[in-house]
Design a protein around this motif. Structure first.
Motif, mmCIF file in Angstrom:
data_model
loop_
_atom_site.group_PDB
_atom_site.id
_atom_site.type_symbol
_atom_site.label_atom_id
_atom_site.label_comp_id
_atom_site.label_asym_id
_atom_site.label_seq_id
_atom_site.Cartn_x
_atom_site.Cartn_y
_atom_site.Cartn_z
ATOM 1 N N GLN A 1 0.836 -1.214 0.000
ATOM 2 C CA GLN A 1 0.000 0.000 0.000
ATOM 3 C C GLN A 1 0.871 1.264 0.000
ATOM 4 N N PRO A 2 1.657 1.478 -1.070
ATOM 5 C CA PRO A 2 2.660 2.552 -1.045
ATOM 6 C C PRO A 2 2.120 3.942 -1.348
ATOM 7 N N TRP A 3 0.806 4.104 -1.486
ATOM 8 C CA TRP A 3 0.267 5.418 -1.785
ATOM 9 C C TRP A 3 0.094 6.269 -0.525
ATOM 10 N N ARG A 4 0.430 7.530 -0.651
ATOM 11 C CA ARG A 4 0.147 8.536 0.372
ATOM 12 C C ARG A 4 -0.452 9.731 -0.347
ATOM 13 N N ILE A 5 -1.494 10.315 0.223
ATOM 14 C CA ILE A 5 -2.260 11.345 -0.488
ATOM 15 C C ILE A 5 -2.473 12.563 0.406
ATOM 16 N N ILE A 6 -2.272 13.742 -0.175
ATOM 17 C CA ILE A 6 -2.565 15.004 0.503
ATOM 18 C C ILE A 6 -3.701 15.700 -0.239
ATOM 19 N N VAL A 7 -4.750 16.062 0.491
ATOM 20 C CA VAL A 7 -5.895 16.777 -0.070
ATOM 21 C C VAL A 7 -5.749 18.265 0.219
ATOM 22 N N GLN A 8 -5.812 19.074 -0.839
ATOM 23 C CA GLN A 8 -5.793 20.532 -0.703
ATOM 24 C C GLN A 8 -6.953 21.111 -1.512
ATOM 25 N N LYS A 9 -8.092 21.296 -0.873
ATOM 26 C CA LYS A 9 -9.282 21.851 -1.511
ATOM 27 C C LYS A 9 -9.626 21.119 -2.807
ATOM 28 N N ASP A 10 -9.362 21.756 -3.963
ATOM 29 C CA ASP A 10 -9.751 21.166 -5.243
ATOM 30 C C ASP A 10 -8.627 20.384 -5.904
ATOM 31 N N ARG A 11 -7.569 20.095 -5.156
ATOM 32 C CA ARG A 11 -6.467 19.304 -5.684
ATOM 33 C C ARG A 11 -6.115 18.176 -4.720
ATOM 34 N N VAL A 12 -5.866 16.989 -5.299
ATOM 35 C CA VAL A 12 -5.509 15.826 -4.496
ATOM 36 C C VAL A 12 -4.176 15.305 -5.028
ATOM 37 N N HIS A 13 -3.148 15.340 -4.172
ATOM 38 C CA HIS A 13 -1.787 15.016 -4.585
ATOM 39 C C HIS A 13 -1.422 13.588 -4.171
ATOM 40 N N PHE A 14 -0.893 12.829 -5.111
ATOM 41 C CA PHE A 14 -0.522 11.431 -4.895
ATOM 42 C C PHE A 14 0.995 11.289 -4.790
ATOM 43 N N ASN B 1 5.270 21.012 -3.949
ATOM 44 C CA ASN B 1 6.431 21.299 -3.096
ATOM 45 C C ASN B 1 6.092 21.314 -1.611
ATOM 46 N N ILE B 2 5.279 20.353 -1.228
ATOM 47 C CA ILE B 2 4.961 20.152 0.188
ATOM 48 C C ILE B 2 6.080 19.311 0.805
ATOM 49 N N ALA B 3 6.460 19.641 2.022
ATOM 50 C CA ALA B 3 7.481 18.854 2.722
ATOM 51 C C ALA B 3 7.006 17.412 2.831
ATOM 52 N N THR B 4 7.832 16.470 2.350
ATOM 53 C CA THR B 4 7.394 15.080 2.267
ATOM 54 C C THR B 4 7.960 14.227 3.400
ATOM 55 N N LEU B 5 7.391 13.050 3.533
ATOM 56 C CA LEU B 5 7.907 12.056 4.458
ATOM 57 C C LEU B 5 9.183 11.451 3.878
ATOM 58 N N GLU B 6 9.922 10.740 4.693
ATOM 59 C CA GLU B 6 11.141 10.082 4.229
ATOM 60 C C GLU B 6 10.806 9.038 3.158
ATOM 61 N N ASN B 7 11.640 8.986 2.107
ATOM 62 C CA ASN B 7 11.468 8.021 1.012
ATOM 63 C C ASN B 7 10.110 8.147 0.328
ATOM 64 N N THR B 8 9.645 9.379 0.199
ATOM 65 C CA THR B 8 8.356 9.640 -0.430
ATOM 66 C C THR B 8 8.556 10.574 -1.621
ATOM 67 N N GLU B 9 7.937 10.221 -2.758
ATOM 68 C CA GLU B 9 8.128 10.969 -4.001
ATOM 69 C C GLU B 9 6.780 11.360 -4.605
ATOM 70 N N TYR B 10 6.675 12.615 -5.034
ATOM 71 C CA TYR B 10 5.455 13.099 -5.691
ATOM 72 C C TYR B 10 5.247 12.372 -7.013
ATOM 73 N N MET B 11 3.979 12.019 -7.303
ATOM 74 C CA MET B 11 3.644 11.307 -8.532
ATOM 75 C C MET B 11 2.714 12.094 -9.442
ATOM 76 N N ALA B 12 1.549 12.509 -8.931
ATOM 77 C CA ALA B 12 0.546 13.140 -9.789
ATOM 78 C C ALA B 12 -0.508 13.843 -8.928
ATOM 79 N N THR B 13 -1.330 14.668 -9.601
ATOM 80 C CA THR B 13 -2.386 15.419 -8.916
ATOM 81 C C THR B 13 -3.685 15.291 -9.689
ATOM 82 N N TYR B 14 -4.771 15.061 -8.940
ATOM 83 C CA TYR B 14 -6.113 15.120 -9.515
ATOM 84 C C TYR B 14 -6.661 16.509 -9.256
ATOM 85 N N GLU B 15 -6.939 17.251 -10.322
ATOM 86 C CA GLU B 15 -7.394 18.638 -10.201
ATOM 87 C C GLU B 15 -8.846 18.744 -10.648
ATOM 88 N N LEU B 16 -9.684 19.268 -9.765
ATOM 89 C CA LEU B 16 -11.080 19.463 -10.118
ATOM 90 C C LEU B 16 -11.209 20.501 -11.219
#
Length: 270
Positions: free
Chosen positions: A193-206, A253-268
């Motif tokens: 389950q390697p996904w981590r997600i941050i929700v910011q209003k109308d954008r969801v970052h994977f 450019n949100i501060a990430t957890l260790e060994n975590t890499e940005y992949m994509a964003t779902y934008e409303l």
């Protein structure tokens, strides 16, 4: 494609000795002709026969048919593969057929030869196709128990509000609750389950939470494939909720957890 299929889908490793009707196989072939990739990265599929093509897996019982996918090595190759292959697996689930993601537990050389894999391509995974047997084999039951296949990390360990310091739960997820829950139910290699997600209003970052050793496989970063599966599930559930969006790649450019890499964003889309 709907969330009912996502909930219904189970990995099948034990199959009935029953051929798939030609009419159903023609539907599968028609589906596979579609371009179902992501970020303009096409995925090619090949239908294979165990005896004719000399392929198989030691963990599969009873299946005569397999589908293998390949993609050219490039940016987003694994993401696109995971997204497209999971859509296919959900499609065959809608037809009443069983399937399972297989990456390591196959005779890889024989599969790669059968699909004419070349140097600048990778084949991250394959799946058998067929009708699930009434009972799982002893080996399959042991595998599922060993991998804890039916367990999932809690909502608050995977999903966050605005930053990784603020865990999210089902009650405050709002319109994103169903899409996030469908991500939580997604299959992944050895159930990491390697996904981590941050929700910011109308954008969801994977993000990909990397497990040591997974990126070194010759067939690609299998956890990026897992993220593609997560994108597929999220999109299906978002559409079911009436949310219209698109996939972009724009690192917040949100501060990430260790060994975590940005992949994509779902934008409303508003």
């Amino acid at each position: 494609m709907n969330t009912e299929l996502i909930r219904k889908r189970k990995s099948v490793r034990t199959y009935k000795a029953e051929p798939i009707p030609m009419e159903l196989m023609n539907q599968v072939k028609t589906y596979l002709k579609k371009d179902n990739g992501l970020f303009d990265v096409p995925v090619d599929f090949t239908i294979l026969n165990v005896k004719k093509d000399g392929i198989g897996s030691p963990v599969i019982v009873g299946a005569d048919t397999y589908v293998a996918g390949k993609v050219r090595k490039q940016k987003n190759a694994e993401l696109s593969f995971g997204y497209a292959f999971e859509k296919f697996i959900l499609y065959v689930t809608s037809l009443g057929l069983g399937s399972v993601w297989l990456a390591a537990t196959i005779d890889r050389k024989s599969f790669e030869k059968a699909i004419d894999l070349i140097d600048d391509e990778i084949m991250p995974a394959v799946t058998p196709l067929g009708y699930a047997a009434e009972k799982r084999s002893i080996r399959e039951n042991l595998m599922r128990k060993g991998m804890k296949s039916d367990s999932r990390l809690p909502f608050s360990s995977l999903f966050f509000q605005d930053t990784f310091q603020t865990p999210m739960n089902e009650t405050n997820a709002g319109m994103w609750q169903l899409p996030l829950e469908m991500v939580r139910l997604a299959p992944s290699a050895t159930n990491k389950q390697p996904w981590r997600i941050i929700v910011q209003k109308d954008r969801v970052h994977f993000y990909e939470k990397k497990t040591a050793g997974y990126a070194k496989e010759s067939f690609g970063d299998i956890q990026k494939v897992d993220l593609g599966i997560a994108l597929c599930h999220f999109e299906i559930a978002a559409q079911e909720r009436g949310l219209s969006g698109k996939w972009i790649q724009s690192d917040p450019n949100i501060a990430t957890l260790e060994n975590t890499e940005y992949m994509a964003t779902y934008e409303l889309e508003v």
